[in-house]
Every structure is written in structure tokens, then in C-alpha cells.
Design an enzyme around this catalytic site. Structure first.
Site, PDB file in Angstrom:
ATOM      1  N   GLU A  65       1.039  -1.164  -0.349  1.00 39.68           N
ATOM      2  CA  GLU A  65       0.150   0.237  -0.210  1.00 39.68           C
ATOM      3  C   GLU A  65       1.070   1.531  -0.146  1.00 39.68           C
ATOM      4  OE1 GLU A  65      -3.800   0.412  -0.095  1.00 39.68           O
ATOM      5  OE2 GLU A  65      -2.732   2.156  -0.397  1.00 39.68           O
ATOM      6  N   GLU A  90      -0.032   6.898   1.849  1.00 36.13           N
ATOM      7  CA  GLU A  90       0.425   7.054   3.139  1.00 36.13           C
ATOM      8  C   GLU A  90      -1.254   7.421   4.143  1.00 36.13           C
ATOM      9  OE1 GLU A  90       1.593   9.070   0.359  1.00 36.13           O
ATOM     10  OE2 GLU A  90       3.840   8.708   0.348  1.00 36.13           O
ATOM     11  N   GLU A 140       9.594   3.380   6.437  1.00 35.77           N
ATOM     12  CA  GLU A 140       7.683   3.217   5.531  1.00 35.77           C
ATOM     13  C   GLU A 140       7.814   4.642   5.691  1.00 35.77           C
ATOM     14  OE1 GLU A 140       5.286   0.020   5.434  1.00 35.77           O
ATOM     15  OE2 GLU A 140       6.402  -1.677   6.499  1.00 35.77           O
ATOM     16  N   SER A 141       8.261   5.315   4.370  1.00 36.36           N
ATOM     17  CA  SER A 141       8.576   6.884   4.616  1.00 36.36           C
ATOM     18  C   SER A 141       9.635   7.657   5.488  1.00 36.36           C
ATOM     19  CB  SER A 141       6.562   7.567   4.950  1.00 36.36           C
ATOM     20  OG  SER A 141       6.167   7.495   3.793  1.00 36.36           O
ATOM     21  N   CYS A 169       3.553   4.357   4.874  1.00 39.51           N
ATOM     22  CA  CYS A 169       2.801   4.066   4.301  1.00 39.51           C
ATOM     23  C   CYS A 169       2.235   2.353   5.275  1.00 39.51           C
ATOM     24  CB  CYS A 169       3.237   3.765   3.008  1.00 39.51           C
ATOM     25  SG  CYS A 169       4.531   3.737   2.545  1.00 39.51           S
ATOM     26  N   SER A 204      12.930   6.519  -1.467  1.00 38.96           N
ATOM     27  CA  SER A 204      12.402   7.355  -0.953  1.00 38.96           C
ATOM     28  C   SER A 204      13.573   8.589  -0.822  1.00 38.96           C
ATOM     29  CB  SER A 204      12.078   6.893   0.422  1.00 38.96           C
ATOM     30  OG  SER A 204      10.592   5.830   0.970  1.00 38.96           O
ATOM     31  N   HIS A 264       7.925   9.361  -1.897  1.00 38.97           N
ATOM     32  CA  HIS A 264       8.047   7.702  -1.652  1.00 38.97           C
ATOM     33  C   HIS A 264       7.423   7.162  -3.244  1.00 38.97           C
ATOM     34  CE1 HIS A 264       8.635   8.436   2.162  1.00 38.97           C
ATOM     35  NE2 HIS A 264       8.190   9.557   1.894  1.00 38.97           N
ATOM     36  N   GLU A 284       5.618  -1.064  -8.157  1.00 41.81           N
ATOM     37  CA  GLU A 284       5.427  -2.205  -8.799  1.00 41.81           C
ATOM     38  C   GLU A 284       4.287  -2.166  -9.983  1.00 41.81           C
ATOM     39  OE1 GLU A 284       6.518  -1.952  -5.650  1.00 41.81           O
ATOM     40  OE2 GLU A 284       6.635  -4.252  -4.847  1.00 41.81           O
TER      41      GLU A 284
END
Lengths: 140, 407
Positions: B68, B71, B126-127, B141, B297, B310, B314
Site C-alpha cells: 500500500e 500514506e 515506510e516513509s 505507508c 524514498s 516515496h 510495481e
């Protein structure tokens, strides 16, 4: 990563080639002594510019200590930009942590930010004492 | 048995009200805001959606679930009366070990960091996390538990004599909403959690879901603000850009290459350069990081201005975000429209949303129109919806969504 060894020695070190840990240089005299002592040496000197209030510097301390223990042929020193502002200015330090790599009194490389892979790579690259290391371009 | 509710033409947005909520007079805005009284409620099942939205099927991610990118963003602002000569750095005094513990709760860790004289910037697994003397911004995120950080951060701030003044929580719409843990499965639940974590002194509160009536899939913008004062204390305008369906060729830059020496920092630097991210603001120092096998990032540091990007590259759930704080009338790096155009051009997305929070700056409709003009002219992006709302402590928020003009 995360070694428990904390080697924050107050006194400046001489031209020792075997030293596991990070030496803190807190005064102008200590700085001069250490820096001048390394000028004619082929040994790689890594200067860690940080500040007591710098969170990113703190976050990176375990990784730097680990590297200092791992690379015993490299001299790691730490300079607080508030304690030695003239040195920080001389090296044009604007962001922290900044790592300046010196050999024979000349800057051979620099890393800005807590970048583990980059620091480790560049220390590995420059630590050899061979003459082919002497002509590296200064990379910012 | 799955009961399917799709209400294609009924949209509701509701204002949560609490007893401490002070009614904020809304200035008369454009007719778009009338659509804000509608709310989309849907549980989507792939096969059924083909019947109702044949076009939607091609937008469905190939994967049932993937990373995912969207954020959750939390901003905490503190009173600056304890910022003095003897304590000029406020929140930056909080020791790193304590911050690290909070990040553990949220389920992320620091992978890179840099500081200058104005603020600390951390790139997280994650961010990002930014720490200013009186402001903290955390943006995470994946399936992180961001709201768990509120109470500990308020506590840590109190230890350095700082009192909370305002809080803002915002996010878009998740690509994989069912993969989120509680309370992130529903904005109402998130609002309950945030409200419970805040002191009563933040008495002006508002929650809002800004939902464009025609977006497909529906990508709403969720905002909750709470403030001790109605008037915003922050002077910078914050722009949050969310991009999906990234151009496949552009997205390829954000995959690690074989034989890149396994160095996340140099790979990150390459990505910054090759993608053109370094040209969005040429003045900024970029602290970047490349994830393995893909993902990127960066935090940009330019004086007291931050920016952050960020990327989840995919195919099937590609996503990129760009955020910065800026002054509308800088002139320095080109205006906001030029900055946005450069940032969005890096990714050439099939879908973009821009949420602009004006804070203390007065709303300027010319800026909104100029952004739309520049994006149309330079990137062929047509503005499909424009919504506005007012929030205590955060001023005007404008939410625009764009998709490419059909040929």
C-alpha cells in the site's frame, strides 16, 4: 550493528595505526594535535561532524562505532560543530552528520547524512595504503 | 455470502460533530462543495464491478493485494512560548532513543537521516519523519499503525516543555483498504482514535471526507484537524500529491539493477539523478534511499523547507507521492505550479490528486487555476474535480484530481 562498545575517549590520539573506537576531539588543541599528526600518514582519517542535539547523528552512532571497531586500520574521530565551529566552517559543514575522509592531509571523499552503505563503501575503498588511492577525485 | 452494495450515484460526506466542536462558518465557495454532502459507500467485488463499471475493470490491480503506497500523515504543532535562547531547538531535544521507540510502535525504522540548522529529516522503512523545533510530521505507508504515535509524542514533547497546539491527520483512499488493520479500515474509527488521544485543550475539531463525484475509482481525501485556536499558526502552505498508474518506463528507474554493488545509498543516488528528481528543487540537499528489490524514498532539505517523495513502482499497484511545504509567492524555485509540474512529470501517472493546505495563507483562486493550467499545458492532465473546505487550525484545503486528457 549495535555493538555495545562505547569508545569516546577525551584525549587526542597520536599516530597510532591500531585503534578500535571513535576518538572525540573536543578542543582546538586536541584537533590540531591529531590532524597534524595524520598529515604525513597514509592512514585513512574519517572525521565525523555532528552535534549534541542532532537526532540523525545519534541515530547513526551505533553504525559508526561498529565501523570503527571493524576497520582498525582507519582513524575515526568525532568533532562537535558547536565545540569546534571553526573546524566545521573550514570543512564547509552545513548538514549533519557529515563524514570527511582524509588521506595525507587531503580530502579524498565525503558523505553527507546518515548513509550506512555509502560510508562503509567509501571507507573500504580508501583505507588501503597504496599509491593508487592517492589520486582519487574529491567526490561530494 | 457477500452482500454487495454499490450506490453509483449517491455520495455522502458527513461532518462529524462532537460536543466540543465549534461551528466554523464556511465561506461561500464554489458549487463543487455541494457534492461534499454526499458519501460513497461500497464493497467491491471484481465480477460485479464489471457489470456496473466496465471501465473500472481495467483499473483493478492485478494483484489481490500488494504494497500500500498511500500514506497516512500526522502533523503535530506545539506552542512556541518555551522556545528561547536557552532552548532554541524544542522538539529536536527529544533524544533519538525515545523517538526510535515511538517508531517501533508504529512499525517502522530509520534507514537514513540528515539534519541542518532548521530541522531533522529521517527516511523511514515506510516513509518519513520530520522534526522541527515546534512541529513534527510523520508520514507512513503500508500497514503501519501511525496513530499509536500520538500519545507518546505528546508525552515526549511535554518532557521538553512543549504544549500541543494543533493536530492534523490526513490521507487519501487506500488501494487495498481491506488489508489495513483496525482502525484504518474506516475513517470514522480513525477519527475516534485520534480524538481520544488529544487533550481537551484542542477544542476546535473537524473531520471531513472530500469525495469527488466523478472519480473512478473513488479517491477521496480524508482530513481531521484539531486546534486550540481557529486561526492557523503555520505560515507555510503544504502540498500533498498522490499519483497512481505510474508510467511503466518511468517506474522502471525505481527497481534495483543487478550488479549495483548492493549499496542502497548509491542506488538511491542513481535513481534521484536518472529520474530527474534532483531537478524538482535544484537547491535542495537530497537524502535518498533505494529499497530492495524496488522502491525509493527521499527527503529534500532546503533551509527550513522540506520535501519528500516515496515510490512504489510495481505494476498493478504503482504509486508515488510528492509533498512539500512552501510559500506561494517564493519566486525562487519557480512557483508552486512549476514545482508540481516537474514532480509529476517524473512519474507521468494515469491519475493524480493534489491536496493543498493553505494554513495561515489566504486562499488564492488564481493559484488553483494556474496549477490546473500548467498541468494541462505541460503534462496534458485535465482537472476532473475541485473541492474545497475549511478547517480549524489549517485554513483552506483544496483537493483537485487529474487524469490525462483523452486523445
Amino acid at each position: 550493528m549495535g555493538t555495545a562498545i562505547s569508545n569516546m575517549l577525551g584525549a587526542g590520539e597520536g599516530n597510532e595505526s591500531e585503534h578500535s573506537g571513535v576518538t572525540k576531539l573536543s578542543s582546538s588543541a586536541q584537533w590540531q594535535l591529531h590532524f597534524n599528526g595524520m598529515k604525513d600518514s597514509n592512514q585513512l582519517l574519517v572525521i565525523d561532524f555532528s552535534a549534541s542535539w542532532c537526532g540523525p547523528c545519534k541515530s547513526f552512532e551505533p553504525a559508526v562505532r561498529h565501523m570503527a571497531v571493524k576497520f582498525t586500520d582507519v582513524s575515526f574521530v568525532k568533532v562537535d560543530v558547536d565545540e569546534l565551529p571553526e573546524v566545521a566552517k573550514e570543512f564547509d559543514v552545513t548538514a549533519m552528520p557529515t563524514f570527511v575522509l582524509m588521506k595525507n592531509g587531503k580530502e579524498v571523499d565525503r558523505i553527507v547524512g546518515a548513509k550506512q552503505d555509502e560510508l562503509e563503501n567509501k571507507v573500504t575503498k580508501h583505507r588501503g595504503g597504496d599509491s593508487d588511492d592517492d589520486h582519487h577525485q574529491m567526490v561530494k | 455470502m457477500l452482500l454487495l452494495y454499490i450506490l453509483p450515484n449517491l455520495f455522502y460526506k458527513y461532518h462529524f460533530s462532537s460536543t466540543s466542536h465549534q461551528a466554523l462558518p464556511l465561506p461561500s465557495l464554489s458549487p463543487h462543495t455541494n457534492t461534499n454532502t454526499h458519501f460513497l459507500c461500497s464493497v467491491l467485488v471484481a465480477t460485479s464491478s464489471v457489470l456496473f463499471y466496465p471501465q473500472f475493470f481495467s483499473d483493478l490491480p492485478m494483484a489481490v493485494s500488494g504494497f500500500e503506497g498511500f500514506e497516512k500523515r500526522l502533523e503535530l504543532r506545539f506552542f512556541n512560548d518555551s522556545i528561547t535562547n536557552t532552548n532554541p531547538i524544542g522538539l529536536r531535544l527529544i533524544d533519538f532513543e525515545s523517538l526510535d521507540q515511538v517508531l517501533n510502535e508504529v512499525q517502522c525504522t530509520v534507514v537514513s537521516a540528515v539534519a541542518n540548522h532548521s530541522f531533522d529529516a529521517y527516511v523511514l522503512s515506510e516513509s518519513s519523519l520530520f522534526v522541527y523545533p515546534t512541529k513534527i510530521i510523520i508520514k507512513t505507508c503500508g500497514t503501519t499503525q501511525l496513530l499509536k504515535s500520538i500519545r507518546p509524542l505528546i508525552h515526549l514533547a511535554r518532557n521538553v516543555n512543549l504544549t500541543l497546539r494543533a493536530c492534523r491527520y490526513s490521507r487519501g483512499s487506500f488501494i487495498f483498504p481491506n488489508s489495513q488493520p483496525f482502525p484504518y479500515t474506516s475513517f470514522e474509527d480513525e477519527v475516534v482514535i485520534v480524538e481520544e488521544s488529544l487533550p481537551k485543550s484542542l477544542r476546535y475539531r473537524k473531520a471531513s471526507v472530500m469525495t469527488p463525484s466523478n472519480s473512478n475509482p473513488s479517491r477521496a481525501w480524508h482530513v481531521f484537524t484539531a486546534s486550540a485556536d481557529v486561526e492557523p499558526d503555520e505560515s507555510l502552505v503544504v502540498v500533498e500529491v498522490c499519483m497512481t498508474e505510474l508510467d511503466r518506463v518511468n517506474a522502471r528507474s525505481f527497481f534495483r539493477r543487478k550488479g549495483d554493488e548492493g549499496n542502497s545509498d548509491s542506488a538511491g543516488k542513481e535513481m534521484t539523478r536518472l529520474s530527474g528528481i534532483d531537478m524538482i528543487n535544484a537547491n535542495a540537499f537530497i537524502c535518498d534511499f533505494a529499497f530492495d528489490p524496488c522502491g525509493y524514498s527521499m527527503n529534500g532539505v532546503d533551509g527550513d523547507r522540506y520535501s519528500t517523495i516515496h515510490v512504489t513502482p510495481e505494476d498493478g499497484f504503482s504509486y508515488a507521492s510528492f509533498e512539500c511545504g512552501l510559500s506561494l509567492y517564493d519566486g525562487g524555485q519557480g512557483d508552486i505550479a512549476e514545482v508540481l509540474a516537474r514532480a509529476i512529470d517524473v512519474f507521468r501517472p494515469g491519475c493524480v490528486s493534489i491536496a493543498t493546505t493553505y494554513n495561515g495563507e489566504d486562499y488564492d483562486h488564481e493559484v488553483t487555476k494556474r496549477v490546473e493550467r500548467v498541468l494541462a499545458k505541460k503534462l496534458g492532465l485535465k482537472c476532473r474535480s475541485r473541492l474545497m473546505d475549511e478547517f480549524p487550525g489549517s485554513g483552506t484545503v483544496v483537493y483537485q484530481s487529474f487524469t490525462p486528457r483523452r486523445k
